[in-house]
Design an enzyme around this catalytic site. Structure first.
Site, PDB file in Angstrom:
ATOM      1  CD  GLU A 291      -3.139  -0.625   0.205  1.00 30.99           C
ATOM      2  OE1 GLU A 291      -3.556   0.542   0.220  1.00 30.99           O
ATOM      3  OE2 GLU A 291      -3.564  -1.492  -0.570  1.00 30.99           O
TER       4      GLU A 291
ATOM      5  CG  ASP B 211      -8.661   6.255  -6.876  1.00 33.33           C
ATOM      6  OD1 ASP B 211      -9.326   7.229  -6.480  1.00 33.33           O
ATOM      7  OD2 ASP B 211      -8.192   5.388  -6.107  1.00 33.33           O
TER       8      ASP B 211
END
Length: 441
Positions: free
Chosen positions: A34, A50
Site C-alpha cells: 500500500e 481514481d
C-alpha cells in the site's frame, strides 16, 4: 526496517485468527504493497484521481466509498461527536452514500486527517477498528470457513482478540456455564422454556432469535443448499424474523441437530456464527476499552454470549455503559494495565470488578422482562462468582491454564491443548536448519 518471515509459518491454535507476531507481519506486508514500507501511515491522505475521492490512512479509506466515512463516524463516537471533522459531516455522508468522488466542501479533509493521524490516539484507534471490521475480520471468517490453518493463508481478527490458548480457555470456561463441562457440545439441543425456542450447539443458538437460523443458512451454504434441515427452512426463517419461540413444524429439529454433531461442515458453521455474533463483536468492545488481560477479554465474550452484544437494555454494550458511568474517579490496582474511563485512570481489574457487579445485578433484575423468563438468568449468577474467584486467584493472563469455579462452586482448572503449539515450535526449529538464511521470530 527489516522484515523477517518464519518458514514454515506457525499454526494457529484455534480457528483461523492471526495473533501477535503473525498478525503484525501480515499487516506490515500489506503496508509494503500500500505505502512502500512497513510503517502504519495513519497520517497519509491524497486525491489519487481514481474516482474514489480522497484516499487516506492505514487502509486507503476513501471519501467516495463508505469506509472513510465509517472511520470518521467511529472517531466521532470516541470523541463524543464534536471534533475537527464535524463541520464536513453532511458532505462526507452525502459522498459516501452516493459513491461520489467530489471533494467540494471538504477541501480541508486531508489537512485534518494528517494532523489527527500524527498523534491522536482516538483517531488511530478508529482507523484500526474500521480496518479490522471491514477487511480483516471478514477475511478471517472466510479463512475459518475454508479451514485455513497457516499464517500465510490466514487473515486476522480484531486487534484485541483473544488468541491461541487464551481464546481456548475462554471458550471452555463459558462451555462450563452453558453445558456443565469444558467440552464443545455441537450436538446439544433442548427446549428450555425461556422464550427463545430450541437452544442448541456451542453458542446456545436459538430458533426464537436469529442465531440458529444463521447457523443453518451457513450450513446450507457449505453443503450446497440441500441437507437434513432444508424441509424446516420456511418455518425456521419465520420464527427467526418474528422472534417466536414456537416449535410447531420443528418437531425433528433437535433430532437433526444432534445427528449432525460429527459433521465437519456443521461444526464449522457453528464455530463461525459463534465467532461472528459473539466473540468478534465482544472483542471489538474490549479493544475500544483498551482491555489487555485475558480475564477481561474472556468476560466480555461470556457476557456477550449470554446477554447478547447489542439490541436491548440488558446487552453487553449497555452493561459496559452502565459500568463506565459508575466510574467517578481514579481506581488503583495491581493488574499492570490501566484504562482511561471518563478521563480517570482506572486499573483494569478494578474496572472488571465493577463490571461484574453491574452484570450480576442485571442477571438478577433484567431491564427487559423477557430476559427474566422462568428466572433463568437469575439462576446463572454462578458465572459471575466464577470470574470473581478467578480474580481473587489473580488469574489475569492465560498462557496454559486458569482457575475458576464450576457451576456447583467447586474449584476447577481449565487448560488449553498445547500439542499444536509444541508441534509448531518443532516445525520452526526444523525449518531453521533447512533454511539457514531465514530468521525465525
Amino acid at each position: 526496517m527489516s522484515l523477517f518471515i518464519a518458514i514454515p509459518l506457525l499454526i494457529s491454535v484455534t480457528n483461523a485468527a492471526l495473533c501477535g507476531c503473525a498478525k503484525d507481519i501480515a499487516l506490515k506486508i500489506t503496508n509494503i504493497y500500500e505505502n512502500g514500507d512497513t510503517d502504519f501511515h495513519y497520517d497519509y491522505c491524497e486525491n489519487l484521481g481514481d474516482g474514489r475521492g480522497f484516499t487516506a490512512g492505514i487502509a486507503g479509506f476513501c471519501s467516495g466509498t463508505g469506509d472513510g466515512w465509517d472511520v470518521i463516524q467511529e472517531y466521532h463516537r470516541l470523541t463524543g461527536g464534536n471534533d475537527d471533522f464535524s463541520s464536513m459531516d453532511s458532505n462526507l455522508q452525502k459522498y459516501a452514500d452516493s459513491s461520489s468522488d467530489s471533494t467540494s466542501g471538504i477541501e480541508n479533509y486531508c489537512k485534518v486527517w494528517e494532523n489527527l493521524g500524527k498523534n491522536d490516539a482516538n483517531f488511530r484507534k478508529a482507523q484500526d477498528t474500521i480496518r479490522d471490521k471491514l477487511y480483516v475480520a471478514p477475511a478471517a471468517d472466510y479463512a475459518n470457513q475454508l479451514g485455513l490453518k497457516f499464517s500465510i493463508t490466514q487473515a486476522s481478527s480484531v486487534q484485541a482478540a483473544l488468541c491461541g490458548c487464551a481464546k481456548e480457555i475462554s471458550l471452555k470456561v463459558t462451555n462450563i456455564y452453558e453445558n456443565g463441562d469444558t467440552e464443545f457440545h455441537y450436538e446439544y439441543c433442548e427446549y428450555l422454556n425461556d422464550g427463545r425456542g430450541y437452544t442448541a450447539g456451542v453458542g446456545g443458538f436459538c430458533t426464537g432469535t436469529s442465531d440458529a437460523w444463521k447457523v443453518i443458512k451457513l450450513y446450507h451454504q457449505l453443503t450446497g443448499g440441500s441437507d437434513a434441515f432444508s424441509p424446516m427452512d420456511a418455518t425456521l426463517e419465520k420464527y427467526s424474523q418474528s422472534e417466536n419461540d414456537n416449535t410447531a413444524g420443528l418437531e425433528d429439529y433437535c433430532k437433526v441437530w444432534a445427528s449432525l454433531a460429527n459433521d465437519d461442515k456443521f461444526r464449522k458453521a457453528q464455530d463461525t456464527i459463534r465467532d461472528n455474533l459473539y466473540l468478534t463483536p465482544s472483542q471489538e468492545y474490549a479493544e475500544q476499552l483498551g482491555l489487555q488481560l485475558s480475564i477481561s477479554k474472556g468476560q466480555m465474550y461470556d457476557a456477550g454470549l449470554e446477554h447478547g452484544v447489542t439490541g436491548d437494555r440488558d446487552t453487553l454494550d449497555m452493561l459496559i455503559q452502565e459500568t463506565n458511568e459508575s466510574i467517578t474517579g481514579d481506581m488503583t490496582g495491581d493488574s499492570g494495565s490501566t484504562l482511561t474511563i471518563n478521563g480517570y485512570k482506572v486499573d483494569e481489574i478494578a474496572w472488571l470488578t465493577e463490571f461484574l457487579k453491574v452484570r450480576a445485578n442485571d442477571l438478577k433484575n433484567p431491564k427487559e422482562s423477557y430476559n427474566g423468563a422462568e428466572g433463568y438468568w437469575a439462576q446463572s449468577v454462578y458465572r459471575i462468582e466464577s470470574y470473581q474467584y478467578a480474580i481473587e486467584q489473580k488469574q489475569y493472563k492465560w498462557t496454559s491454564s486458569a482457575k475458576f469455579l464450576d457451576n456447583d462452586g467447586s474449584p476447577v482448572t481449565v487448560s488449553c491443548d498445547t500439542s499444536l503449539k509444541k508441534r509448531a515450535r518443532r516445525m520452526a526449529r526444523r525449518s531453521t536448519f533447512a533454511h539457514p538464511n531465514v530468521s525465525v521470530i
